[in-house]
Enzyme design. Structure first.
Site, PDB file in Angstrom:
ATOM      1  N   LYS A   2      25.682  -4.705  84.843  1.00 29.09           N
ATOM      2  CA  LYS A   2      24.922  -5.244  83.721  1.00 29.09           C
ATOM      3  C   LYS A   2      24.477  -4.117  82.782  1.00 29.09           C
ATOM      4  O   LYS A   2      24.663  -2.941  83.051  1.00 29.09           O
ATOM      5  CB  LYS A   2      23.711  -6.033  84.233  1.00 29.09           C
ATOM      6  CG  LYS A   2      24.052  -7.178  85.185  1.00 29.09           C
ATOM      7  CD  LYS A   2      24.987  -8.193  84.541  1.00 29.09           C
ATOM      8  CE  LYS A   2      25.024  -9.531  85.267  1.00 29.09           C
ATOM      9  NZ  LYS A   2      25.432  -9.456  86.673  1.00 29.09           N
ATOM     10  N   THR A   3      23.850  -4.491  81.663  1.00 26.61           N
ATOM     11  CA  THR A   3      23.468  -3.508  80.646  1.00 26.61           C
ATOM     12  C   THR A   3      22.531  -2.449  81.204  1.00 26.61           C
ATOM     13  O   THR A   3      22.625  -1.267  80.873  1.00 26.61           O
ATOM     14  CB  THR A   3      22.818  -4.217  79.451  1.00 26.61           C
ATOM     15  OG1 THR A   3      23.766  -5.137  78.889  1.00 26.61           O
ATOM     16  CG2 THR A   3      22.389  -3.235  78.380  1.00 26.61           C
TER      17      THR A   3
END
Length: 383
Positions: free
Chosen positions: A185-186
């Site tokens: 994820k980011t």
């Protein structure tokens, strides 16, 4: 030649130093850093309450459990998601019902949601696929008209914004919003997740359920014979986050806008390279939104290309480039078909998307050389 995966974490020196300091502190499991991380997420999103938990799946499970919906109720979600979006309903005795996706955003279609509502419907779980926010104003209107609860599965979407410019996670359009901090994820905490809400009662309930349903808070105890005493007041789970993970999250969250800008810059390069390609459809970002892209998904006309998806994936690997498929529609999974009678053909837009989709590398640690390698390889393979 270094292999370029489809996604990976970005760990820098300040992350390492922050974690090292916690390792030398008195707290390794849940402690003051968890509370600090929760407050940082509230400050960033604008939500009133935050509960940091062990994973995005744990966040979804707790969110549904806290709503305390009648067993046998139905919840609507998208088939274009990881199975946890629907599984979290099943864990709580809720029947998952799918609504087809919008062909442009790949998010759940509000019009399709409306068609699935009946007297048993109690919940909508809207997934912000690849970082692009679903049409939450429309979904919130449908929910209000039908007295339904709303969960935003924002596992892909920390840092993204709605059309009104506000950040995903503020719960303006929902009862609860969940995030995932898995390494692809980011931002990451290793494993981990969080639940945002503006409802104090829901927050208090989830606080109890996160830790076995046990409390030591004096004001909540039925009796208090001494400081050693605790009570199990509900059947909960061990879904706590550690201070080690939380401190990594604090460090990563401080750079979320930097991560977002880098991801959007890579997306812009991909869009320029692949736009108007005869075999490729690039993702469309809705005007007025600002997505923090978790994934970059192209759709490829494999039939016209004369190559299968497996062949394209294998050829990309020879260039040292990873790719992935997001997602196999949940209703086509054997367990869901056996348990609920779903069949291929039930959700044609999601299935058509699935048969053409391919996620290519996108993460903030990618160099300009990495991006150009990906572009070159795809252009060579898909001529």
């Amino acid at each position: 030649m270094e292999f370029i995966p489809y996604g990976r974490q970005t760990i820098e020196a300040e992350d390492e130093q922050a974690v090292l300091e916690v390792l030398r502190s008195p707290f390794l499991t849940q402690g003051p850093k968890v509370a600090e991380f929760e407050q940082a997420l509230c400050s960033y999103t604008g939500a009133r309450y935050c509960l940091a938990v062990a994973s995005g799946t744990a966040a979804l499970h707790l969110a549904v459990a806290a709503l305390d919906l009648p067993e046998g109720s139905e919840g609507i979600t998208t088939p274009n998601t990881f199975t946890a979006s629907a599984n979290s309903m099943v864990y709580c005795g809720i029947t998952p019902v799918f609504a087809d996706i919008d062909a442009d955003s790949y998010n759940i279609s509000p019009a399709a949601i409306s068609k699935k509502i009946n007297s048993r419907t109690r919940l909508i779980t809207a997934v912000h696929f690849a970082g692009q926010a679903a049409d939450m104003p429309a979904i919130a209107r449908i929910a209000n008209q039908n007295k339904l609860k709303v969960i935003e599965d924002a596992a892909h979407a920390i840092g993204s914004c709605y059309e009104d410019g506000s950040r995903v996670g503020n719960c303006r359009y929902s009862d609860l919003t969940i995030f995932s901090f898995h390494p692809v994820k980011t931002m990451t905490t290793g494993e981990g997740g969080a639940i945002m809400t503006n409802d104090e009662a829901l927050y208090r309930k989830m606080l109890l359920l996160r830790s076995h349903g046990i409390t030591k808070e004096p004001a909540l105890l039925s009796q208090n014979p001494g400081p050693w005493y605790y009570e199990m007041q509900a059947l909960g789970w061990h879904y706590r986050l550690t201070d080690i993970q939380a401190t990594l999250g604090i460090s990563q969250l401080a750079r979320i806008e930097k991560f977002k800008a880098k991801r959007r810059a890579i997306v812009a390069k991909y869009n320029e390279a692949f736009n108007n390609h005869p075999y490729i459809t690039i993702p469309k970002e809705k005007t007025g939104t600002s997505a923090c892209f978790h994934l970059y998904v192209i759709q490829i006309d494999f039939e016209q290309l004369g190559k299968s998806r497996s062949e394209v994936i294998a050829q990309l690997a020879t260039y040292g480039i990873g790719s992935q498929v997001h997602y196999i529609p949940v209703h086509t999974q054997p367990w869901y078909q056996a348990s609920y009678g779903y069949r291929e053909g039930d959700y044609p837009v999601a299935e058509r998307y699935y048969h053409h989709c391919l996620s290519i590398p996108l993460y903030s640690a990618m160099s300009e050389e990495d991006v150009q390698r990906v572009i070159f390889a795809i252009q060579e393979i898909i001529k």
